[in-house]
Design a protein around this motif. Structure first.
Motif, PDB file in Angstrom:
ATOM      1  N   LEU A 283      34.991  43.289  28.968  1.00 51.40           N
ATOM      2  CA  LEU A 283      35.664  43.507  30.244  1.00 51.40           C
ATOM      3  C   LEU A 283      37.078  44.041  30.028  1.00 51.40           C
ATOM      4  N   GLU A 284      37.786  43.501  29.063  1.00 47.08           N
ATOM      5  CA  GLU A 284      39.145  43.958  28.790  1.00 47.08           C
ATOM      6  C   GLU A 284      39.140  45.413  28.311  1.00 47.08           C
ATOM      7  N   ARG A 285      38.169  45.770  27.458  1.00 49.08           N
ATOM      8  CA  ARG A 285      38.055  47.161  27.018  1.00 49.08           C
ATOM      9  C   ARG A 285      37.820  48.084  28.202  1.00 49.08           C
ATOM     10  N   ALA A 286      36.947  47.654  29.113  1.00 48.59           N
ATOM     11  CA  ALA A 286      36.609  48.477  30.274  1.00 48.59           C
ATOM     12  C   ALA A 286      37.825  48.666  31.184  1.00 48.59           C
ATOM     13  N   ARG A 287      38.599  47.617  31.358  1.00 50.28           N
ATOM     14  CA  ARG A 287      39.774  47.703  32.230  1.00 50.28           C
ATOM     15  C   ARG A 287      40.833  48.630  31.633  1.00 50.28           C
ATOM     16  N   ARG A 288      40.932  48.651  30.313  1.00 48.36           N
ATOM     17  CA  ARG A 288      41.889  49.562  29.671  1.00 48.36           C
ATOM     18  C   ARG A 288      41.408  51.011  29.741  1.00 48.36           C
ATOM     19  N   ALA A 289      40.090  51.204  29.550  1.00 37.29           N
ATOM     20  CA  ALA A 289      39.538  52.565  29.518  1.00 37.29           C
ATOM     21  C   ALA A 289      39.447  53.187  30.903  1.00 37.29           C
ATOM     22  N   LEU A 290      39.294  52.351  31.948  1.00 37.13           N
ATOM     23  CA  LEU A 290      39.133  52.844  33.319  1.00 37.13           C
ATOM     24  C   LEU A 290      40.178  52.173  34.216  1.00 37.13           C
ATOM     25  N   PRO A 291      41.439  52.481  34.014  1.00 35.40           N
ATOM     26  CA  PRO A 291      42.513  51.751  34.697  1.00 35.40           C
ATOM     27  C   PRO A 291      42.533  51.947  36.206  1.00 35.40           C
ATOM     28  N   GLY A 292      41.941  53.018  36.698  1.00 35.62           N
ATOM     29  CA  GLY A 292      41.966  53.269  38.133  1.00 35.62           C
ATOM     30  C   GLY A 292      40.870  52.560  38.906  1.00 35.62           C
ATOM     31  N   ALA A 293      39.904  51.985  38.197  1.00 30.08           N
ATOM     32  CA  ALA A 293      38.746  51.374  38.858  1.00 30.08           C
ATOM     33  C   ALA A 293      39.007  49.911  39.172  1.00 30.08           C
ATOM     34  N   GLY A 294      38.587  49.489  40.346  1.00 30.31           N
ATOM     35  CA  GLY A 294      38.567  48.074  40.666  1.00 30.31           C
ATOM     36  C   GLY A 294      37.240  47.500  40.216  1.00 30.31           C
ATOM     37  N   PHE A 295      37.261  46.306  39.637  1.00 28.94           N
ATOM     38  CA  PHE A 295      36.038  45.711  39.099  1.00 28.94           C
ATOM     39  C   PHE A 295      35.483  44.664  40.067  1.00 28.94           C
ATOM     40  N   VAL A 296      34.161  44.640  40.171  1.00 29.67           N
ATOM     41  CA  VAL A 296      33.460  43.703  41.044  1.00 29.67           C
ATOM     42  C   VAL A 296      32.248  43.181  40.299  1.00 29.67           C
ATOM     43  N   GLN A 297      32.064  41.870  40.311  1.00 30.45           N
ATOM     44  CA  GLN A 297      30.867  41.306  39.693  1.00 30.45           C
ATOM     45  C   GLN A 297      29.997  40.662  40.771  1.00 30.45           C
ATOM     46  N   GLY A 298      28.697  40.827  40.637  1.00 26.58           N
ATOM     47  CA  GLY A 298      27.777  40.175  41.553  1.00 26.58           C
ATOM     48  C   GLY A 298      26.743  39.371  40.797  1.00 26.58           C
ATOM     49  N   TYR A 299      26.423  38.196  41.315  1.00 22.18           N
ATOM     50  CA  TYR A 299      25.337  37.393  40.750  1.00 22.18           C
ATOM     51  C   TYR A 299      24.251  37.234  41.805  1.00 22.18           C
TER      52      TYR A 299
END
Length: 502
Positions: A283-299
Motif C-alpha cells: 500500500l505504501e509503494r502504491a501511494r508513493r507511485a500514484l500520489p494523485g489517487a485516492g485509495f478506497v478498500q472494500g470488503y
C-alpha cells in the motif's frame, strides 16, 4: 429499485456521452440504449421469459455490458460463468442453472460447441464469424425490433453467480435487483461523469458491483478483456481513467512494471482494492507511485457484495486503521459473534455476520445450504474478524483457513503480514499442513521480488521479530508465482493439496 434505471436516466441526461469503450469500439449512451432494446427483443423471440437464466461465458467487453442490461430488460437473470474453470466445472454450473441461452466468445468456443449441440441455444458474441451451430450476436441486434423495458426490479431475481468451485461443488448465489443496487450505491470508487476501467472479470461480484456503480453515477466504462499491467497503464493514460478497482496482486504487478513511470496516470481519482489482504508495504509503494489517487478498500463476499469500506479520508488519516477493512457501509449491519452466537467484546475475534438489503436471497436450489448461512436474519460469512472501539472491522482469516497448532489458534493473515514486511518478499501465503505432533504446522509459500534474494532462515528470523514463535512458519517454500483464482485471490486450497500430496 430496478437495475436498468441507470440506463434510462443516462439517456435522458447524457445521451451523447460515451458509455462503453471496448477495443476499437466506442458507443454512446444513445447507441447502447438502442442496441440493448433490440438485443432484449431478440432474447424474447428466442424464448427467454421473466425469471429465466441467460448464461455468459466470455471475456469482458462492451457486449458483456449489453447482455447484462438486455437480460434485465426482459426480466431474466444474468448467469455469468467463470471462464477459467475446467470443462467439468463449467458444465456442472450450467447444468445446475439450466439457462435458456448461452452467449459465448472465442475464449471457450470448443467447449460451447459441445454444450450447444443439445437443447441449449448458443449465441456467438465474439468478433469473428459465428460457428454454423450458433447464432450471431450482431445479426440479432441488427435484425430485431426494439422492445419496451419490463423494468423488473425490487425482489425479483437479477443475478446467479457461482462461488469458488475450487473446494467441492460451486454454489449458485441468487441476488435480487434490490440486493445488487443496494450495494452499488454504497461504493465510493465512482465519480459522476468519470471514466472507470474494468479489468476484473465480470463473473465476479466485485467487478459486477463496480460496473453497476459506474452506471449508477453516470459515466464511461472502458473494458479490458483481462488484466495485463501494460494494457492497464496504457488505458489509464489514453482514456484519462478516473477510477479502477484491482486486487492487491494486480497492484503489485502494476508497480513492478518496468515502464510504470513513463505512463501518465495523473487522471486517476480513485484506486479501489479488495478481495484479499493488502500488505502495508505494498500500500505504501502504491501511494508513493500514484500520489494523485485516492485509495478506497472494500470488503464483501459473493453473498453480500460490499459490507465495509475504508474510505479515501481513512487512507489520508492513516495509522492502525489502514490494517482494517474499514467501517460498516451505510446499507447494512455487522455483528462479530462468538461461538454461542452472542456479540463478541470489542477487540475479540469472532465470526462476522451481516444483515441488510445487500445480502443474497438464497443459494440456488440448495435450501439446506441457505439455511446454514442465513440464520435469524443474519448471514454468516465464515470470516473471522474483530471490531475496534472506533467501529473499524479487521478481517483476520477465513475460519476454514485458521491454523490450530498445539492447541493455539494462528491466523494466517498475521503471519503473512509479518513476512510481507521483509523487502525481498513480493507475495506470500500461509497455510496449515498436517502434523502428527502438533495437529497442524504453520507453513509459508513465498514469491521473492524481482532480483531479490532471501533464505528460509532469514525470513523465519524476520517473522519472529514481530509474532510469537509458535506462529513462525516451520518451513518455507519458494515459488515463481502463486496459483490465483479469477478474482486474483491466492488458491490456498490448491497450495495445501499440492504440498500434502508432495
Amino acid at each position: 429499485m430496478y437495475s436498468t434505471h441507470a440506463l434510462h436516466r443516462a439517456l435522458q441526461q447524457t445521451p451523447d456521452l460515451p458509455m462503453t469503450v471496448s477495443g476499437s469500439r466506442t458507443r454512446t449512451v444513445r447507441e447502447s440504449f438502442e442496441r440493448i432494446s433490440r438485443l432484449a427483443g431478440a432474447f424474447r423471440e428466442l424464448g427467454v421469459r421473466p425469471g429465466d437464466r441467460v448464461a455468459i461465458l466470455a471475456l469482458n467487453s462492451d457486449r458483456y455490458h449489453e447482455i447484462f442490461f438486455a437480460t434485465w430488460w426482459c426480466g431474466a437473470v444474468v448467469n455469468p460463468i467463470n471462464i477459467r474453470w475446467s470443462p467439468a466445472e463449467i458444465t456442472g454450473a450450467l447444468r445446475d442453472a439450466q439457462p435458456s441461452l448461452l452467449l459465448a466468445d472465442d475464449s471457450r468456443l470448443s467447449l460451447v460447441t459441445e454444450l450447444t449441440a443439445g437443447a441449449l441455444i448458443g449465441v456467438y458474441c465474439g468478433d469473428g464469424s459465428p460457428p454454423d451451430d450458433m447464432l450471431g450476436y450482431e445479426d440479432l441486434v441488427a435484425n430485431t425490433k426494439p422492445v419496451p423495458d419490463l423494468r423488473t426490479g425490487e425482489d425479483a431475481p437479477a443475478s446467479l453467480l457461482y462461488t469458488g468451485g475450487t473446494t467441492g461443488s460451486a454454489k449458485g448465489v441468487l441476488m435480487t435487483h434490490r440486493n445488487l443496487m443496494t450495494s452499488a450505491v454504497s461504493h465510493e470508487t465512482a465519480q459522476a461523469g468519470g471514466v472507470s476501467l474494468l479489468t476484473a472479470p465480470m463473473f465476479h461480484i466485485a467487478a459486477l458491483s463496480c460496473w453497476l456503480t459506474q452506471n449508477y453515477h453516470g459515466g464511461t466504462v472502458v473494458f479490458l478483456p483481462s488484466f495485463e499491467p501494460g494494457s492497464v497503464l496504457a488505458a489509464i493514460e489514453k482514456y484519462r481513467v478516473t477510477s479502477v478497482t484491482l486486487v492487491p496482486t494486480m497492484i503489485g504487478m502494476l508497480l513492478d512494471h518496468p515502464d510504470l513511470g513513463s505512463f501518465d496516470t495523473s487522471s486517476l481519482w480513485a484506486l479501489g482494492y479488495g478481495a484479499a489482504p493488502m500488505p502495508a508495504t505494498l500500500l505504501e509503494r502504491a501511494r508513493r507511485a500514484l500520489p494523485g489517487a485516492g485509495f478506497v478498500q472494500g470488503y464483501g463476499t459473493t453473498e453480500t457484495a460490499i459490507v465495509t469500506a475504508l474510505t479515501r479520508k481513512d487512507h489520508e488519516v492513516g495509522g492502525t486503521r489502514l490494517r482494517s477493512a474499514g467501517r460498516v457501509a451505510a446499507h447494512c449491519e455487522v455483528r462479530i459473534a462468538t461461538g454461542d452466537g452472542s456479540e463478541a467484546p470489542r477487540g475479540e475475534v469472532g465470526e462476522l455476520l451481516v444483515r441488510g438489503d445487500g445480502c443474497m436471497r438464497e443459494y440456488w436450489r440448495q435450501p439446506e445450504q441457505t439455511a446454514a448461512v442465513l440464520r435469524d436474519g443474519w448471514l454468516h460469512t465464515g470470516d473471522a474478524a474483530y471490531m475496534d472501539d472506533d467501529g473499524f472491522v479487521y478481517i483476520v482469516d477465513r475460519l476454514a483457513d485458521m491454523i490450530i497448532t498445539g492447541g493455539e489458534n494462528v491466523y494466517s493473515s498475521e503471519v503473512e503480514n509479518a513476512l510481507a514486511t521483509h523487502p525481498a518478499v513480493a507475495a506470500c501465503a500461509v497455510i496449515g499442513l498436517p502434523d502428527q505432533r502438533w495437529g497442524e504446522r504453520v507453513h509459508a509459500v513465498v514469491v521473492l521480488a524481482p532480483g531479490a534474494r532471501a533464505t528460509e532462515a532469514e525470513l523465519r528470523t524476520h517473522a519472529a521479530a514481530s509474532i510469537a514463535r509458535y506462529k513462525v512458519p516451520r518451513a518455507i517454500d519458494f515459488v515463481a508465482a502463486m496459483p490465483l483464482s479469477a478474482a486474483g485471490k491466492v488458491l490456498k486450497s490448491l497450495l495445501r493439496d499440492q504440498l500434502v500430496t508432495g
